[in-house]
Design an enzyme around this catalytic site. Sequence first.
Site, PDB file in Angstrom:
ATOM      1  N   CYS A  31      -9.615  10.348  -0.886  1.00  8.58           N
ATOM      2  CA  CYS A  31      -8.186  10.085  -1.068  1.00  8.58           C
ATOM      3  C   CYS A  31      -7.439  11.247  -0.444  1.00  8.58           C
ATOM      4  CB  CYS A  31      -7.830   9.933  -2.541  1.00  8.58           C
ATOM      5  SG  CYS A  31      -6.058   9.664  -2.824  1.00  8.58           S
ATOM      6  N   CYS A  89      -0.786   6.163   1.671  1.00  2.48           N
ATOM      7  CA  CYS A  89      -2.242   6.320   1.617  1.00  2.48           C
ATOM      8  C   CYS A  89      -2.628   7.298   2.710  1.00  2.48           C
ATOM      9  CB  CYS A  89      -2.947   4.981   1.809  1.00  2.48           C
ATOM     10  SG  CYS A  89      -4.754   5.103   1.863  1.00  2.48           S
TER      11      CYS A  89
END
EC number: 5.1.1.7
Length: 276
Positions: free
Chosen positions: A75, A219
């Site tokens: 992430c 993201c």
Amino acid sequence: MHFHFSKMHGLGNDFMVVDCITQNVYFSQELIRRLADRHTGVGFDQLLVVEAPYDPETDFHYRIFNADGSEVEQCGNGARCFARFVRMKGLTNKYSISVSTKKGKMILDVEEDDQITVNMGVPEFEPNKIPFRAKQKEKTYIMRVGEKTLFCGAVSMGNPHVVTVVDDVDSAEVETLGPLLESHERFPERVNAGFMQVVNREQIRLRVYERGAGETQACGSGACGAVAVGILQGLLDENVTVSLPGGDLHIHWQGPGKPLYMTGPATHVFDGQLSC
């Protein structure tokens, strides 16, 4: 079980961050789902867990759990928040922080202006390493998704990404195509789906439907994956601004075999404590 946590976000991609070095906390899948609920819990896209290093050559181990309780490999927005958190909580005073993840290692560099640059590693295009079912590596794959035929790029940034170029990101069918791509049979571990509008060779607009979380405000690894695919397909130069719903990230990549760098902010929202 009682523990302290911080709420943070990277361009609106929000996290619950927990120090599991000085606290003894266990997160079951059920507990993560309850905590992620935006009506009855803390509410977040991902839970970030700070652990003592597994590898003596790193400073920390970095674990990521989606809102559905599934553990994932990477992430990028979370990595920037991780770097700010460990410094903010006095777990390190380093400006260059080495972490291990489920899939590899990362270097997080904290800049003087509070921007954080993450060495995201070398993008991986080999289908079996993404993983993606294909006979051979291609710059573009033809995929049947529902009733549509899409031309997509596939890449791993430590986690799998599929990227499709659209004319207008605002009207892209993210809500319908996102879930279909996420669970597509050609991605055995599911996938994050990016919808990329090329503004010019140095800027894209992007929306991402994240595996296990749905569409998010930003993201980081998705931005990296989109730029890597765009450069591989000859659409972009090596320095690209990625405009996401939550704000901008800056990506630098010199091409195949080279590490990719992502720069952006990490914001602390509040601290809290919970008894579960």
